[in-house]
Design a protein around this motif. Structure first.
Motif, PDB file in Angstrom:
ATOM      1  N   THR A  31      59.406  15.042  37.541  1.00  0.00           N
ATOM      2  CA  THR A  31      60.798  15.403  37.792  1.00  0.00           C
ATOM      3  C   THR A  31      61.083  16.702  37.070  1.00  0.00           C
ATOM      4  O   THR A  31      60.772  16.840  35.889  1.00  0.00           O
ATOM      5  CB  THR A  31      61.759  14.314  37.278  1.00  0.00           C
ATOM      6  OG1 THR A  31      61.437  13.083  37.902  1.00  0.00           O
ATOM      7  CG2 THR A  31      63.197  14.676  37.575  1.00  0.00           C
ATOM      8  N   GLU A  33      64.155  19.748  36.338  1.00  0.00           N
ATOM      9  CA  GLU A  33      65.587  20.012  36.368  1.00  0.00           C
ATOM     10  C   GLU A  33      65.794  21.516  36.458  1.00  0.00           C
ATOM     11  O   GLU A  33      65.148  22.277  35.740  1.00  0.00           O
ATOM     12  CB  GLU A  33      66.244  19.460  35.112  1.00  0.00           C
ATOM     13  CG  GLU A  33      67.745  19.552  35.121  1.00  0.00           C
ATOM     14  CD  GLU A  33      68.353  18.962  33.860  1.00  0.00           C
ATOM     15  OE1 GLU A  33      69.264  19.616  33.299  1.00  0.00           O
ATOM     16  OE2 GLU A  33      67.909  17.879  33.446  1.00  0.00           O
ATOM     17  N   ALA A  79      75.232  15.101  39.704  1.00  0.00           N
ATOM     18  CA  ALA A  79      73.956  15.783  39.943  1.00  0.00           C
ATOM     19  C   ALA A  79      73.522  15.533  41.376  1.00  0.00           C
ATOM     20  O   ALA A  79      73.947  14.573  42.022  1.00  0.00           O
ATOM     21  CB  ALA A  79      72.889  15.281  38.980  1.00  0.00           C
ATOM     22  N   VAL A  81      69.915  15.060  43.466  1.00  0.00           N
ATOM     23  CA  VAL A  81      68.493  14.790  43.298  1.00  0.00           C
ATOM     24  C   VAL A  81      67.813  14.975  44.644  1.00  0.00           C
ATOM     25  O   VAL A  81      68.257  14.424  45.658  1.00  0.00           O
ATOM     26  CB  VAL A  81      68.254  13.363  42.751  1.00  0.00           C
ATOM     27  CG1 VAL A  81      66.770  13.079  42.640  1.00  0.00           C
ATOM     28  CG2 VAL A  81      68.933  13.195  41.401  1.00  0.00           C
ATOM     29  N   ARG A  96      66.122  17.755  40.119  1.00  0.00           N
ATOM     30  CA  ARG A  96      67.493  17.363  39.780  1.00  0.00           C
ATOM     31  C   ARG A  96      68.266  18.607  39.372  1.00  0.00           C
ATOM     32  O   ARG A  96      67.784  19.420  38.584  1.00  0.00           O
ATOM     33  CB  ARG A  96      67.496  16.348  38.645  1.00  0.00           C
ATOM     34  CG  ARG A  96      68.898  15.891  38.260  1.00  0.00           C
ATOM     35  CD  ARG A  96      68.886  14.758  37.271  1.00  0.00           C
ATOM     36  NE  ARG A  96      68.216  15.151  36.046  1.00  0.00           N
ATOM     37  CZ  ARG A  96      68.080  14.372  34.986  1.00  0.00           C
ATOM     38  NH1 ARG A  96      68.538  13.136  35.011  1.00  0.00           N
ATOM     39  NH2 ARG A  96      67.470  14.804  33.909  1.00  0.00           N
ATOM     40  N   VAL A  97      69.473  18.726  39.929  1.00  0.00           N
ATOM     41  CA  VAL A  97      70.352  19.845  39.619  1.00  0.00           C
ATOM     42  C   VAL A  97      71.728  19.282  39.273  1.00  0.00           C
ATOM     43  O   VAL A  97      72.340  18.586  40.083  1.00  0.00           O
ATOM     44  CB  VAL A  97      70.476  20.815  40.816  1.00  0.00           C
ATOM     45  CG1 VAL A  97      71.391  21.971  40.475  1.00  0.00           C
ATOM     46  CG2 VAL A  97      69.113  21.307  41.262  1.00  0.00           C
ATOM     47  N   PHE A  98      72.206  19.560  38.060  1.00  0.00           N
ATOM     48  CA  PHE A  98      73.533  19.106  37.657  1.00  0.00           C
ATOM     49  C   PHE A  98      74.585  20.084  38.152  1.00  0.00           C
ATOM     50  O   PHE A  98      74.393  21.301  38.106  1.00  0.00           O
ATOM     51  CB  PHE A  98      73.628  18.977  36.133  1.00  0.00           C
ATOM     52  CG  PHE A  98      73.005  17.719  35.606  1.00  0.00           C
ATOM     53  CD1 PHE A  98      73.680  16.515  35.672  1.00  0.00           C
ATOM     54  CD2 PHE A  98      71.737  17.750  35.052  1.00  0.00           C
ATOM     55  CE1 PHE A  98      73.106  15.354  35.192  1.00  0.00           C
ATOM     56  CE2 PHE A  98      71.152  16.596  34.567  1.00  0.00           C
ATOM     57  CZ  PHE A  98      71.837  15.386  34.640  1.00  0.00           C
TER      58      PHE A  98
END
Length: 199
Positions: A31, A33, A79, A81, A96-98
Motif C-alpha cells: 500500500t 500513500e 480518503a 483507495v 491511498r490518497v487523503f
C-alpha cells in the motif's frame, strides 16, 4: 515473471520520488500513500512507466476515518483507495490518497487515465460525498436524486434524513421528513440453560 514486493517498492520509490508519502508491505500486499495535490501526475506515472505498467484499475472506493482507532485518529477524515493491477508484471498495488479538506473532500478524477474509474468515482461521491475534480458526469449513482446526505459517512443517521412514499391524492412519489423515531437497538442473546455442553 513476477517481481517481489520489495522490488516493486524500489521501482515505485525511484519513479515517484517525493510524491510518495509512505509505503507499507503488510499481509503480502503493498500500500502506498500519495499527496492529493500530486495525485493526477503520479497516477499517470503508475499507468505509463515501463517498470510499473499498472494498466488496469480494479477498484476505487471512499473511506471515512472519523471514528477510526476508537476515535483517536487525528489525520484527515476522508480518503480514496484505489486498487491497480499490472498485467505486464503480474503485480497488484493499493494506493491511498487523503482528501485535504474535511468539509469539502476533493481529489482529481482519474477517468482520463482509467475510464473504468467513472462509475467507481460516482459511487464514492454518492456514498461519501467525495468530489472528483474533472469527472465528466459526477452525479449520484446508487441513491435517489432527491436523497439528502451521503449514507456511508460515519455521522449519517441510521434512519436517514428523508423518506419517500406514494401519495395517492397527488398521484406521485413524495419526500417527507423521517417519521421513524431514532433508537439504538442492542441485540439480546437468548440461550438454553445448558447450550453447548457435551459437544
Amino acid at each position: 515473471m513476477s517481481r517481489t514486493l520489495d522490488a516493486l517498492l524500489l521501482s515505485l520509490q525511484n519513479a515517484l520520488g517525493e510524491s510518495l508519502v509512505r509505503a507499507q508491505i503488510r499481509l503480502d500486499e503493498l500500500t502506498i500513500e500519495l499527496r492529493a495535490d500530486r495525485m493526477a501526475e503520479v497516477m499517470k506515472v503508475l499507468h505509463d512507466h515501463p517498470d510499473l505498467g499498472f494498466s488496469q484499475l480494479t477498484d476505487l472506493c471512499g473511506m471515512d476515518y472519523q471514528a477510526y482507532q476508537d476515535g483517536t485518529w487525528d489525520g484527515p477524515r476522508f480518503a480514496v483507495v484505489i486498487h491497480l493491477l499490472s498485467i505486464a508484471h503480474n503485480q497488484r498495488l493499493r494506493v491511498r490518497v487523503f482528501c485535504e479538506n474535511d468539509e469539502m473532500p476533493m481529489v482529481p478524477s482519474i477517468t482520463d487515465i482509467w475510464p473504468s474509474a467513472n462509475w467507481f468515482e460516482r459511487e464514492a461521491f454518492d456514498l461519501f460525498g467525495i468530489v472528483f475534480d474533472g469527472h465528466p458526469d459526477l452525479r449520484r449513482i446508487l441513491t435517489d436524486y432527491g436523497f439528502i446526505g451521503h449514507p456511508f459517512r460515519k455521522d449519517f443517521p441510521l434512519s436517514g434524513n428523508v423518506e419517500m412514499r406514494y401519495d395517492p391524492t397527488q398521484g406521485r412519489v413524495i419526500y417527507q421528513p423521517v417519521s421513524i423515531e431514532p433508537r439504538e437497538i442492542t441485540p439480546r442473546i437468548v440461550r438454553e440453560a445448558h447450550y453447548g455442553e457435551g459437544c
